[in-house]
Design an enzyme around this catalytic site. Structure first.
Site, mmCIF file in Angstrom:
data_model
loop_
_atom_site.group_PDB
_atom_site.id
_atom_site.type_symbol
_atom_site.label_atom_id
_atom_site.label_comp_id
_atom_site.label_asym_id
_atom_site.label_seq_id
_atom_site.Cartn_x
_atom_site.Cartn_y
_atom_site.Cartn_z
ATOM 1 N N CYS A 38 34.156 18.536 59.228
ATOM 2 C CA CYS A 38 34.406 19.914 59.497
ATOM 3 C C CYS A 38 33.751 20.178 61.012
ATOM 4 O O CYS A 38 32.640 19.788 61.383
ATOM 5 C CB CYS A 38 33.856 20.827 58.323
ATOM 6 S SG CYS A 38 34.133 22.666 58.922
ATOM 7 N N ASP B 126 32.295 22.752 61.748
ATOM 8 C CA ASP B 126 31.028 23.669 61.586
ATOM 9 C C ASP B 126 29.879 23.156 62.416
ATOM 10 O O ASP B 126 29.574 22.145 62.311
ATOM 11 C CB ASP B 126 30.499 23.907 60.091
ATOM 12 C CG ASP B 126 29.697 24.959 59.843
ATOM 13 O OD1 ASP B 126 28.786 24.824 60.335
ATOM 14 O OD2 ASP B 126 30.050 25.715 58.965
ATOM 15 N N ARG C 59 26.908 23.299 62.010
ATOM 16 C CA ARG C 59 25.636 22.743 61.054
ATOM 17 C C ARG C 59 26.006 21.510 60.578
ATOM 18 O O ARG C 59 25.242 20.857 59.593
ATOM 19 C CB ARG C 59 25.397 23.759 60.021
ATOM 20 C CG ARG C 59 24.940 25.027 60.379
ATOM 21 C CD ARG C 59 25.238 26.108 59.217
ATOM 22 N NE ARG C 59 26.618 26.295 58.686
ATOM 23 C CZ ARG C 59 27.097 26.875 57.682
ATOM 24 N NH1 ARG C 59 26.246 27.624 56.911
ATOM 25 N NH2 ARG C 59 28.286 26.798 57.301
ATOM 26 N N HIS D 29 31.609 20.314 53.101
ATOM 27 C CA HIS D 29 30.293 21.009 52.978
ATOM 28 C C HIS D 29 30.562 22.073 52.396
ATOM 29 O O HIS D 29 31.525 22.808 52.317
ATOM 30 C CB HIS D 29 29.509 21.038 54.555
ATOM 31 C CG HIS D 29 30.183 22.179 55.446
ATOM 32 N ND1 HIS D 29 29.799 23.507 55.288
ATOM 33 C CD2 HIS D 29 31.214 21.982 56.002
ATOM 34 C CE1 HIS D 29 30.458 24.180 56.354
ATOM 35 N NE2 HIS D 29 31.322 23.315 56.712
ATOM 36 N N CYS E 13 31.326 26.660 53.411
ATOM 37 C CA CYS E 13 32.328 26.161 54.502
ATOM 38 C C CYS E 13 33.127 27.495 54.794
ATOM 39 O O CYS E 13 33.626 27.944 53.925
ATOM 40 C CB CYS E 13 33.277 25.219 54.113
ATOM 41 S SG CYS E 13 34.586 24.881 55.423
#
Length: 208
Positions: A44, A46, A48, A100, A103
């Site tokens: 992803c 993202d 993080r 994750h 999300c």
């Protein structure tokens, strides 16, 4: 470490270079010789999700493709090119789809409030939720439902990987990478290695 200014990125790069050269003065000479990573990671976008950090791997060890909610779209030429190069040129040994918990793309699909390009992109996750709605809605809390949907999404994307022409060619040759589905549990930092329905996929002809 938090970055508050663009220049911090450049300054920290110089610090990183000095640290690497202090450890091994030929580090960048070796790095420039080429790559032979054993892993393709599809994750992803993202912020993080720094996969190198969570797996303690360095430059040259992971070939990486990332997009919103770690989708494997069979019409995404970017992903298909990455996959084909990883399998046929780099000859990676493992392909990992890594999602994750917590999300944003999965949550938007679950709630049905994504619009525009993002709405189109995460629509397969929305369909996945609707297909499994009875089971998911029976889960006590919304966060647990979202976590489970993230896991369903990863498994669906691993199945999509196995349907690509690049993987089909590799499977027919008898030499192909292992596929895996991971979910990063954001609240603990731990990776959850998801069980895959391989027997079911064999019956469907998705994997040999």
């Amino acid at each position: 470490m938090h970055y508050h200014d663009y220049q911090d990125l450049i300054s920290n790069n110089l610090l990183w270079v000095k640290e690497k050269l202090a450890e091994d003065e030929s580090y960048f000479d070796k790095l420039s010789q080429g790559q032979k990573p054993p892993f393709l990671f599809i994750g992803c976008s993202d912020s993080r999700m720094p996969l190198n950090g969570f797996t303690k791997t360095g430059p040259g060890e992971l070939f990486i493709h990332r997009n919103v909610a770690n989708q494997v779209s069979l019409t995404d030429m970017n992903l298909l090119a990455v996959l084909e190069y990883a399998v046929e040129v780099l000859q990676v040994k493992h392909i990992v789809v890594c999602g994750h918990h917590r999300c944003g793309g999965v949550e938007a699909a679950y709630k049905g409030n994504a619009t525009g390009a993002v709405g189109n992109w995460v629509n397969p996750i929305r369909e996945l939720y609707l297909k499994n709605r009875q089971e998911l809605d029976a889960i006590p809390t919304e966060q647990e439902r979202l976590n489970r949907l993230s896991e369903y999404n990863v498994i669906a994307q691993v199945a999509n990987i196995c349907k690509t022409s690049a993987l089909n060619r590799a499977m027919q040759s008898g030499s192909f990478p292992q596929v895996h589905g991971w979910v990063l549990e954001i609240t603990t930092g731990r990776i959850k290695d998801l069980p895959l329905p391989l027997e079911e996929w064999r019956e469907l002809g998705i994997v040999p």
